[in-house]
Structures are given as C-alpha cells and as structure tokens.
Write an enzyme that holds these catalytic residues in place. Structure first.
Site, PDB file in Angstrom:
ATOM      1  CG  ASN A 170      -5.670  15.855   2.546  1.00 16.41           C
ATOM      2  OD1 ASN A 170      -5.072  15.212   1.352  1.00 16.41           O
ATOM      3  ND2 ASN A 170      -6.027  15.239   3.476  1.00 16.41           N
ATOM      4  CB  SER A 194      -8.409  14.006   5.557  1.00 17.47           C
ATOM      5  OG  SER A 194      -8.304  12.428   5.638  1.00 17.47           O
ATOM      6  CD  GLU A 239       0.346  16.410   5.961  1.00 14.72           C
ATOM      7  OE1 GLU A 239       0.291  17.125   5.126  1.00 14.72           O
ATOM      8  OE2 GLU A 239      -1.024  16.036   6.278  1.00 14.72           O
ATOM      9  CG  HIS A 253      -2.997  13.102   7.426  1.00 13.92           C
ATOM     10  ND1 HIS A 253      -2.815  14.003   6.459  1.00 13.92           N
ATOM     11  CD2 HIS A 253      -4.098  12.276   6.998  1.00 13.92           C
ATOM     12  CE1 HIS A 253      -3.908  13.626   5.339  1.00 13.92           C
ATOM     13  NE2 HIS A 253      -4.480  12.750   6.037  1.00 13.92           N
TER      14      HIS A 253
HETATM   15  N1  CAA Z   1      -2.535  -1.784  -0.202  1.00 13.00           N
HETATM   16  C1  CAA Z   1      -1.255  -2.456   0.169  1.00 13.00           C
HETATM   17  N2  CAA Z   1      -0.468  -2.363  -0.711  1.00 13.00           N
HETATM   18  C2  CAA Z   1      -0.503  -1.882  -2.101  1.00 13.00           C
HETATM   19  C3  CAA Z   1      -1.741  -1.267  -2.404  1.00 13.00           C
HETATM   20  C4  CAA Z   1      -2.812  -1.299  -1.236  1.00 13.00           C
HETATM   21  N3  CAA Z   1      -4.131  -0.704  -1.387  1.00 13.00           N
HETATM   22  N4  CAA Z   1      -1.956  -0.820  -3.590  1.00 13.00           N
HETATM   23  C5  CAA Z   1      -0.512  -1.171  -4.016  1.00 13.00           C
HETATM   24  N5  CAA Z   1       0.237  -1.639  -3.201  1.00 13.00           N
HETATM   25  C6  CAA Z   1       1.445  -2.077  -3.293  1.00 13.00           C
HETATM   26  C7  CAA Z   1       1.470  -3.443  -4.230  1.00 13.00           C
HETATM   27  O1  CAA Z   1       1.359  -4.552  -3.569  1.00 13.00           O
HETATM   28  C8  CAA Z   1       2.894  -3.136  -4.763  1.00 13.00           C
HETATM   29  O2  CAA Z   1       3.966  -3.851  -3.869  1.00 13.00           O
HETATM   30  P1  CAA Z   1       5.299  -4.529  -4.390  1.00 13.00           P
HETATM   31  O3  CAA Z   1       6.074  -3.374  -5.133  1.00 13.00           O
HETATM   32  O4  CAA Z   1       5.706  -5.039  -3.262  1.00 13.00           O
HETATM   33  O5  CAA Z   1       4.827  -5.387  -5.476  1.00 13.00           O
HETATM   34  C9  CAA Z   1       3.198  -1.688  -4.757  1.00 13.00           C
HETATM   35  O6  CAA Z   1       2.280  -1.174  -4.017  1.00 13.00           O
HETATM   36  C10 CAA Z   1       2.962  -0.966  -5.944  1.00 13.00           C
HETATM   37  O7  CAA Z   1       1.684  -1.486  -6.763  1.00 13.00           O
HETATM   38  P2  CAA Z   1       1.156  -1.804  -8.181  1.00 13.00           P
HETATM   39  O8  CAA Z   1       2.361  -2.156  -8.962  1.00 13.00           O
HETATM   40  O9  CAA Z   1       0.023  -2.556  -7.939  1.00 13.00           O
HETATM   41  O10 CAA Z   1       0.717  -0.490  -8.676  1.00 13.00           O
HETATM   42  P3  CAA Z   1       1.430   0.855  -8.728  1.00 13.00           P
HETATM   43  O11 CAA Z   1       2.903   0.890  -9.320  1.00 13.00           O
HETATM   44  O12 CAA Z   1       0.594   1.717  -9.697  1.00 13.00           O
HETATM   45  O13 CAA Z   1       1.319   1.413  -7.169  1.00 13.00           O
HETATM   46  C11 CAA Z   1      -0.015   2.973  -5.614  1.00 13.00           C
HETATM   47  C12 CAA Z   1      -0.095   1.592  -6.692  1.00 13.00           C
HETATM   48  C13 CAA Z   1       1.492   2.786  -4.764  1.00 13.00           C
HETATM   49  C14 CAA Z   1      -1.171   2.973  -5.094  1.00 13.00           C
HETATM   50  C15 CAA Z   1       0.368   4.240  -6.701  1.00 13.00           C
HETATM   51  O14 CAA Z   1      -0.407   4.111  -7.741  1.00 13.00           O
HETATM   52  C16 CAA Z   1       0.353   5.461  -6.065  1.00 13.00           C
HETATM   53  O15 CAA Z   1       1.609   5.768  -5.145  1.00 13.00           O
HETATM   54  N6  CAA Z   1      -0.705   6.026  -6.063  1.00 13.00           N
HETATM   55  C17 CAA Z   1      -0.928   7.766  -5.541  1.00 13.00           C
HETATM   56  C18 CAA Z   1      -1.452   7.315  -4.169  1.00 13.00           C
HETATM   57  C19 CAA Z   1      -1.651   8.533  -3.337  1.00 13.00           C
HETATM   58  O16 CAA Z   1      -1.187   9.732  -4.040  1.00 13.00           O
HETATM   59  N7  CAA Z   1      -1.984   8.569  -2.118  1.00 13.00           N
HETATM   60  C20 CAA Z   1      -2.171   9.588  -1.381  1.00 13.00           C
HETATM   61  C21 CAA Z   1      -3.638   9.812  -1.391  1.00 13.00           C
HETATM   62  S1  CAA Z   1      -4.121  11.349  -0.293  1.00 13.00           S
HETATM   63  C22 CAA Z   1      -4.228  10.634   1.079  1.00 13.00           C
HETATM   64  O17 CAA Z   1      -3.935   9.450   1.658  1.00 13.00           O
HETATM   65  C23 CAA Z   1      -4.570  11.825   2.365  1.00 13.00           C
HETATM   66  C24 CAA Z   1      -5.918  11.972   2.802  1.00 13.00           C
HETATM   67  O18 CAA Z   1      -6.114  12.453   3.846  1.00 13.00           O
HETATM   68  C25 CAA Z   1      -6.904  11.593   1.879  1.00 13.00           C
HETATM   69  P1  NAD Z   2     -13.533   4.046   6.114  1.00 12.01           P
HETATM   70  O1  NAD Z   2     -15.004   4.670   5.936  1.00 12.01           O
HETATM   71  O2  NAD Z   2     -12.892   3.288   5.216  1.00 12.01           O
HETATM   72  O3  NAD Z   2     -13.631   3.448   7.567  1.00 12.01           O
HETATM   73  C1  NAD Z   2     -14.047   4.033   8.855  1.00 12.01           C
HETATM   74  C2  NAD Z   2     -14.076   2.646   9.909  1.00 12.01           C
HETATM   75  O4  NAD Z   2     -14.491   3.283  11.107  1.00 12.01           O
HETATM   76  C3  NAD Z   2     -15.354   1.824   9.580  1.00 12.01           C
HETATM   77  O5  NAD Z   2     -14.952   0.860   9.350  1.00 12.01           O
HETATM   78  C4  NAD Z   2     -16.347   2.139  10.657  1.00 12.01           C
HETATM   79  O6  NAD Z   2     -17.301   0.897  11.034  1.00 12.01           O
HETATM   80  C5  NAD Z   2     -15.453   2.665  11.822  1.00 12.01           C
HETATM   81  N1  NAD Z   2     -15.992   3.263  12.846  1.00 12.01           N
HETATM   82  C6  NAD Z   2     -17.052   4.364  12.532  1.00 12.01           C
HETATM   83  N2  NAD Z   2     -17.184   4.716  13.951  1.00 12.01           N
HETATM   84  C7  NAD Z   2     -16.306   4.004  14.911  1.00 12.01           C
HETATM   85  C8  NAD Z   2     -16.433   4.041  16.293  1.00 12.01           C
HETATM   86  N3  NAD Z   2     -16.980   5.088  17.102  1.00 12.01           N
HETATM   87  N4  NAD Z   2     -15.613   3.160  16.928  1.00 12.01           N
HETATM   88  C9  NAD Z   2     -14.782   2.333  16.052  1.00 12.01           C
HETATM   89  N5  NAD Z   2     -15.086   2.367  14.655  1.00 12.01           N
HETATM   90  C10 NAD Z   2     -15.728   2.989  14.082  1.00 12.01           C
HETATM   91  O7  NAD Z   2     -12.720   5.544   6.510  1.00 12.01           O
HETATM   92  P2  NAD Z   2     -11.141   5.709   5.963  1.00 12.01           P
HETATM   93  O8  NAD Z   2     -11.086   6.043   4.761  1.00 12.01           O
HETATM   94  O9  NAD Z   2     -10.275   4.591   6.647  1.00 12.01           O
HETATM   95  O10 NAD Z   2     -10.904   6.965   6.818  1.00 12.01           O
HETATM   96  C11 NAD Z   2     -10.590   7.023   8.344  1.00 12.01           C
HETATM   97  C12 NAD Z   2     -10.063   8.374   8.806  1.00 12.01           C
HETATM   98  O11 NAD Z   2      -8.899   8.419   8.121  1.00 12.01           O
HETATM   99  C13 NAD Z   2     -10.938   9.458   8.332  1.00 12.01           C
HETATM  100  O12 NAD Z   2     -10.773  10.303   9.349  1.00 12.01           O
HETATM  101  C14 NAD Z   2     -10.120   9.836   7.155  1.00 12.01           C
HETATM  102  O13 NAD Z   2     -10.413  11.372   6.906  1.00 12.01           O
HETATM  103  C15 NAD Z   2      -8.877   9.616   7.306  1.00 12.01           C
HETATM  104  N6  NAD Z   2      -7.935   9.524   6.280  1.00 12.01           N
HETATM  105  C16 NAD Z   2      -8.428   8.841   5.185  1.00 12.01           C
HETATM  106  C17 NAD Z   2      -7.555   8.740   4.017  1.00 12.01           C
HETATM  107  C18 NAD Z   2      -8.066   7.857   2.786  1.00 12.01           C
HETATM  108  O14 NAD Z   2      -7.489   7.904   1.771  1.00 12.01           O
HETATM  109  N7  NAD Z   2      -9.130   7.241   2.934  1.00 12.01           N
HETATM  110  C19 NAD Z   2      -6.248   8.907   4.173  1.00 12.01           C
HETATM  111  C20 NAD Z   2      -5.690   9.753   5.199  1.00 12.01           C
HETATM  112  C21 NAD Z   2      -6.425   9.731   6.347  1.00 12.01           C
END
Ligand code: CAA
Ligand code: NAD
Length: 297
Positions: A190, A119, A152, A140
């Site tokens: 991010n 991330s 990304e 990403h």
């Molecule tokens: N896994 C798989 N499918 C999922 C799911 C999950 N965890 N959550 C929801 N879905 C699917 C549902 O099955 C549904 O599918 P259908 O259209 O086929 O029925 C669809 O997504 C819509 O879901 P819901 O109707 O239950 O709920 P919603 O309309 O509120 O959508 C959401 C859920 C898609 C998660 C929406 O709320 C959303 O887009 N939220 C924002 C997510 C976001 O911003 N993500 C980026 C996070 S940052 C990141 O990922 C980067 C990082 O490095 C941390």
């Molecule tokens: P998570 O904690 O849900 O899962 C991580 C998994 O990695 C665990 O099941 C753990 O047992 C496994 N693991 C740890 N060390 C390992 C190894 N040496 N070999 C094999 N498996 C190992 O974490 P996550 O949220 O899935 O995040 C995973 C990566 O994806 C991170 O780098 C995170 O920054 C990135 N990411 C996360 C998100 C998010 O929304 N959570 C979104 C984009 C990117």
C-alpha cells in the site's frame, strides 16, 4: 501450534473472502459481524461464488457443501472464545479495532493469536491495546482474497517468533504466499501503490481524463491488470482514504495528502463497488455499467 478453528470478524469485502478461503482450506470458521443480516448476506455471496466454481468444474458440489458446513454464523463476540486464531477485518478505524480487541482479549483462550487485516494502521499500537502483544500480528490479505496470493505478515516489535512462525505456516495452509514485513505505515504494497493511485482523484478533478480513459491508459500503457479507478472502486474509496490519511499523518509528506475530491465522493455515498457507485456504476453482480454519471456529467 496447531490451528483448527478460526474466527473471522467483519463480514464485509475482505472478511467474506477470508472466511471463504479459511473454510475451503478445511478450518472451522466462526464468522462474525455486528448484525446477523450482514453475515447472512456475506454467506449468500460465498454460496454464489462456490456455486459458480461448481458450474465451472473447479470444485464438486460436495466440496461446496462441506465448505459452507464449516462456517458458523455469529453476531456475538463470545462465540469466538474457543478459536485458535482470530482474523479481524472490520472498519479501518483505530478506536473501533482497539475496542474490539479489548473484548476479544478478555474472552479468547490464553494461547489464541489475534491477527489484524488492517491496510495501514499501526499493528504495534493495536497489539499494545491487548494483554497479549507477543501473540498479536498483522495478516494483510489482498482483494479479492479468493484470487490474490499474497499475505503480508506484519510483525510489530512486540511479537514473539513463535507467533510469526505459526502465522507463516497458517498462510501456507490457506494456499497463500506469506511474506514477513515490519510494521510500518502502509507496509510494502500500500505504501507503493498509494504513491501512484493518489494522483488519480486529483487528475479526475482537474478533468485530465475520465475514469475509463485513465484505466485504459494504465492497462494498455503500463500493463496494469486493472485500471486505478476500477481498483479504487474494488478496494472502496473509504478504505483508500483511510490508508492515505495514515500515511500522511505518519510521514507528514504532502505526497500522501488525500484529494478533497475523494472526501466529496465519500460524503455523497459513492464508496465504490460495495455501494453500487464509485468512479463507475455497478449492477447487482458487481459488473461495471458505465462511469458514474452523477459525478462525470
Ligand atoms: N471474488 C472472488 N473471485 C473473483 C472476484 C471476486 N471479487 N473477482 C474475480 N474473481 C475470480 C473470477 O471468478 C475468476 O475465476 P476463474 O479464473 O476461476 O474463472 C478470476 O477471478 C478472474 O476473474 P475475471 O476473469 O472475471 O476477471 P479478471 O481476469 O480481470 O480478474 C481480478 C479479476 C482478479 C480482480 C484482476 O482484475 C486483478 O487481479 N485485479 C487487480 C487486483 C488487485 O490489485 N488487488 C489488490 C488491491 S490492494 C489491496 O487489496 C490491499 C489493501 O489494503 C487495499
Ligand atoms: P467493509 O466496510 O467492506 O466491511 C467492514 C465490516 O466490518 C462491515 O460489515 C461492518 O459491519 C463490520 N464491523 C464494523 N465494526 C465491527 C465490529 N465491532 N464487530 C464486527 N464487525 C464489525 O471493509 P473491508 O473493505 O472489508 O475492510 C476491512 C478491513 O480490511 C479494513 O481494516 C481494511 O483496511 C482492510 N483491507 C481492505 C482491503 C480492501 O481492498 N477493501 C484490502 C486489504 C485490507
């Protein structure tokens, strides 16, 4: 370069989605974690999600079975020796990732590409830990991977154009929209998302509003698809803090300083949806039951 077999390392929140999308796109997948029970749990979850899609009429029962048939479960890194590309999604920790990549570098075929789903960590630094920096790249994905369109494609200085082209093409074959971005802390999404969401734990600690009130404000007042507290729980508070720590360490900007309240939450085991409690509490299907009453009494 033609990809047929993809290794996915890490069967947590992201690895699960990446493995599902790869298998649904017709690739053979070697799905690896440190323990088979973790992979089993992730494959059970994929099975549940695919069954829901069958019930909704989005896919056939045959397509579900074919997708599951393409996923080979693994707890040994060696199982990835014949993969064309390996997508790593393990813990957001530089040392853990480097150690894994050194093992992968030693066993993978010379032409294989190594990709990280990090991330925020430096993709250049991870690439430098291997003997194939020209074949090392960031892929990403966004959470939930099955739904979010963006990848990304993070390009470190050392990467070869052929690697970028091959991974852009792979992104399209996965049904995603790959966008190339330079390697920089937090990349694009991010770095911007953190600016807003970093205020949230400070506001919660100050008692400005409860998680559900903050989420309602942002959904109704700013048209966010999901409120920042719910999103924080979906991503995982541990991942969020790791992103803030990287941005803070790299830019030395107080605006990225993680709230001490976030550390308290993590120490209490409240990591979000994956542990059943974060800012909210969740049932077994990941649905919100209410705000976390241990925290907001
Ligand atoms: N896994 C798989 N499918 C999922 C799911 C999950 N965890 N959550 C929801 N879905 C699917 C549902 O099955 C549904 O599918 P259908 O259209 O086929 O029925 C669809 O997504 C819509 O879901 P819901 O109707 O239950 O709920 P919603 O309309 O509120 O959508 C959401 C859920 C898609 C998660 C929406 O709320 C959303 O887009 N939220 C924002 C997510 C976001 O911003 N993500 C980026 C996070 S940052 C990141 O990922 C980067 C990082 O490095 C941390
Ligand atoms: P998570 O904690 O849900 O899962 C991580 C998994 O990695 C665990 O099941 C753990 O047992 C496994 N693991 C740890 N060390 C390992 C190894 N040496 N070999 C094999 N498996 C190992 O974490 P996550 O949220 O899935 O995040 C995973 C990566 O994806 C991170 O780098 C995170 O920054 C990135 N990411 C996360 C998100 C998010 O929304 N959570 C979104 C984009 C990117």
């Amino acid at each position: 370069m033609e990809f047929k077999k993809i290794g996915v390392v890490g069967a947590g929140t992201m690895g699960l989605g990446i493995a599902q999308v790869c298998a649904q796109s017709g690739f053979e997948v070697v799905f690896n974690d440190i323990k088979m029970e973790i992979v089993d749990k992730a494959v059970n979850r994929i099975t549940k999600l695919l069954s829901k899609d069958v019930d909704k009429g989005k896919i056939t029962a045959e397509a579900k079975d074919a997708t599951l048939g393409r996923i080979k479960k693994s707890e040994n890194v060696e199982d990835m020796a014949d993969c064309d590309v390996i997508i790593e999604a393990i813990v957001e920790n530089m040392d853990a990732k480097k150690s894994l990549y050194q093992k992968l570098d030693a066993i993978c075929k010379p032409e294989a590409i190594l990709a990280t789903n990090t991330s925020s960590l430096s993709v250049s630094e991870l690439a430098s830990a291997t003997k194939r920096p020209a074949q090392f790249i960031g892929m990403h994905f966004f959470n939930p991977v099955q739904v979010m369109k963006l990848i990304e494609v993070v390009t470190p200085l050392q990467v070869a154009q052929a690697t970028i082209d091959a991974v852009m093409d792979l992104g399209v074959r996965l049904g995603k929209e790959p966008v190339p971005v330079k390697d920089s802390p937090g990349f694009v999404v991010n770095r911007i998302l953190t600016m807003g969401s970093n205020e949230v734990p400070f506001m919660l600690h100050e008692g400005v509003a409860t998680p559900d009130a903050i989420d309602k404000c942002m959904k109704l007042g700013a048209n966010w698809r999901m409120g920042p507290c719910e999103l924080n729980d979906l991503v995982g508070l541990d991942i969020s803090i790791a992103i803030r720590e990287t941005l803070y360490a790299e830019f030395k900007e107080p605006k990225y300083r993680p709230s001490p309240f976030l550390y308290q939450m993590i120490r209490a085991g409240f990591l979000g949806r994956k542990t059943g409690k974060g800012w909210y509490e969740y049932d077994e299907d990941g649905k919100i039951i209410g705000i976390n009453r241990s925290v907001f009494k």
